[in-house]
Design an enzyme around this catalytic site. Structure first.
Site, PDB file in Angstrom:
ATOM      1  CG  ASN A  12      -1.685   1.245   1.436  1.00 16.05           C
ATOM      2  OD1 ASN A  12      -1.784   2.060   0.516  1.00 16.05           O
ATOM      3  ND2 ASN A  12      -2.256   1.430   2.615  1.00 16.05           N
ATOM      4  CD1 TRP A  13       3.640   1.057  -2.777  1.00 17.34           C
ATOM      5  CD2 TRP A  13       4.257   2.558  -4.324  1.00 17.34           C
ATOM      6  NE1 TRP A  13       4.684   0.519  -3.487  1.00 17.34           N
ATOM      7  CE2 TRP A  13       5.077   1.410  -4.453  1.00 17.34           C
ATOM      8  CE3 TRP A  13       4.464   3.616  -5.204  1.00 17.34           C
ATOM      9  CZ2 TRP A  13       6.095   1.315  -5.407  1.00 17.34           C
ATOM     10  CZ3 TRP A  13       5.470   3.518  -6.164  1.00 17.34           C
ATOM     11  CH2 TRP A  13       6.280   2.378  -6.253  1.00 17.34           C
ATOM     12  CE  LYS A  14       0.147   3.433   4.776  1.00 17.93           C
ATOM     13  NZ  LYS A  14       0.086   3.605   6.212  1.00 17.93           N
ATOM     14  CG  HIS A  98      -5.793   1.764   5.165  1.00 19.87           C
ATOM     15  ND1 HIS A  98      -5.402   2.714   6.082  1.00 19.87           N
ATOM     16  CD2 HIS A  98      -4.735   0.936   5.005  1.00 19.87           C
ATOM     17  CE1 HIS A  98      -4.144   2.473   6.444  1.00 19.87           C
ATOM     18  NE2 HIS A  98      -3.726   1.398   5.804  1.00 19.87           N
ATOM     19  CD  GLU A 100      -2.926   5.445   6.798  1.00 16.02           C
ATOM     20  OE1 GLU A 100      -2.889   5.505   5.558  1.00 16.02           O
ATOM     21  OE2 GLU A 100      -1.987   4.997   7.489  1.00 16.02           O
ATOM     22  CD  GLU A 168      -3.351  -2.650   7.301  1.00 17.03           C
ATOM     23  OE1 GLU A 168      -2.233  -2.842   6.842  1.00 17.03           O
ATOM     24  OE2 GLU A 168      -4.022  -1.640   7.045  1.00 17.03           O
ATOM     25  N   GLY A 174       2.622   2.178  10.785  1.00 17.54           N
ATOM     26  CA  GLY A 174       3.602   3.253  10.655  1.00 17.54           C
ATOM     27  C   GLY A 174       4.307   3.628  11.943  1.00 17.54           C
ATOM     28  CB  SER A 213       5.261  -1.854  12.049  1.00 15.91           C
ATOM     29  OG  SER A 213       4.856  -0.526  12.302  1.00 15.91           O
ATOM     30  N   GLY A 234       2.825  -1.176   4.291  1.00 14.12           N
ATOM     31  CA  GLY A 234       2.821   0.240   3.930  1.00 14.12           C
ATOM     32  C   GLY A 234       4.222   0.719   3.591  1.00 14.12           C
ATOM     33  N   GLY A 235       4.886   1.343   4.551  1.00 18.60           N
ATOM     34  CA  GLY A 235       6.185   1.989   4.321  1.00 18.60           C
ATOM     35  C   GLY A 235       7.202   1.102   3.620  1.00 18.60           C
TER      36      GLY A 235
HETATM   37  C1  PEP Z   1      -0.737   0.151   6.117  1.00 13.35           C
HETATM   38  O1  PEP Z   1      -0.987   1.340   6.203  1.00 13.35           O
HETATM   39  O2  PEP Z   1      -1.497  -0.587   5.482  1.00 13.35           O
HETATM   40  C2  PEP Z   1       0.462  -0.346   6.762  1.00 13.35           C
HETATM   41  C3  PEP Z   1       0.482  -1.591   7.100  1.00 13.35           C
HETATM   42  O3  PEP Z   1       1.480   0.558   6.991  1.00 13.35           O
HETATM   43  P1  PEP Z   1       2.938   0.253   7.607  1.00 13.35           P
HETATM   44  O4  PEP Z   1       3.422  -1.054   7.000  1.00 13.35           O
HETATM   45  O5  PEP Z   1       3.771   1.404   7.184  1.00 13.35           O
HETATM   46  O6  PEP Z   1       2.762   0.119   9.082  1.00 13.35           O
END
Ligand code: PEP
Length: 251
Positions: A12-14, A98, A100, A168, A174, A213, A234-235
């Site tokens: 997920n590149w957001k 999600h 967010e 999640e 994050g 994470s 994500g990141g």
């Molecule tokens: C996400 O937002 O879906 C996610 C898992 O982010 P991160 O891996 O950066 O915690």
């Protein structure tokens, strides 16, 4: 990891990524063969990059997805994007619900359910995200919250082909924090029980991803947990080396 279920590593590149940064995606395409024995790969870039990424990925081992969709197929909804448009651009999956979006755009379970059905209407798989906040966890409400989100967000006609559930924990996204493997096993077991009791035919074979994470250093430990069938990342999905290293961590 449930033996019969092929893992999915979804990125997920957001709201990250410009045309000039497509080199990381090119590297994922070039090196995907290193991990195809381990997992399916999906990258969900911002909507602006879906068509370009899907063109590059044609015939390759990385699928392209979207991060959200509108419930309707068309109409007067300025700035929104229909699932049909995302599929037209080359997306084969859509992340919905999600945390967010639930927080930033006040999305509730009923809307997430409509978006899930919209993804299916367009021919895409829906990746439905659920997760508890830190306050809910501290109050001992994790399973109650997840049970409510599952009941409210998943349509009756969910199947192993059209649905992926992503657990999640909001506090882990994050932050560099992750639940213990014992907690992940308990929560994924709870989600599996929900799925098998609600979807008799397919509940046992639906993918349940862990997200929050995930990185190369913890992927193998998390992916080895029972009922963890891959990760939503994500990141760490922004760098080809990290994303592929996470996939390599699948058992
Ligand atoms: C996400 O937002 O879906 C996610 C898992 O982010 P991160 O891996 O950066 O915690």
């Amino acid at each position: 990891m449930t033996d019969a279920i092929r893992p999915l590593i979804a990125g997920n590149w957001k709201m990250n990524g410009l045309k000039a940064q497509a080199a990381e995606f090119d590297a994922m395409l070039d090196r995907a063969a290193e991990v195809t024995g381990k997992a399916d790969l999906l990258v969900c870039p911002p909507a602006t990059l879906i068509a370009a990424f899907a063109d590059k990925a044609r015939g390759k081992k990385v699928a392209v997805g979207a991060q959200d969709c509108h419930p309707k197929a068309s109409g007067a909804h300025t700035g929104d994007i229909a699932a049909e448009m995302l599929v037209d651009a080359g997306a084969s999956a859509v992340i919905v619900g999600h945390s967010e979006r639930r927080a930033d755009h006040c999305e509730d379970d009923a809307l997430v359910r409509q978006k899930t059905e919209a993804a299916w209407r367009a021919g895409a798989t829906a990746i439905v995200c659920i997760g508890e906040t830190q306050a809910q966890r501290d109050a001992g409400q994790t399973l109650e919250i997840l049970g409510g989100q599952l009941a409210g967000s998943l349509p009756e006609s969910s199947t192993a082909a059209n649905l992926v559930v992503a657990y999640e924990p909001v506090w882990a996204i994050g932050t560099g924090l992750t639940p213990t493997t014992r907690d992940v096993e308990q929560i994924h077991g709870f989600i599996r029980e929900f799925l098998t009791s609600r979807f008799k035919a397919d509940g046992a074979s639906m993918r349940i991803l862990y997200g929050g994470s995930v990185k190369p250093s913890n992927a193998a430990e998390l992916m080895a947990v029972k009922n963890v069938n891959g990760a939503l990342v994500g990141g760490a999905s922004l760098k080809a080396a990290d994303f592929l290293a996470i996939a390599k961590g699948c058992p």
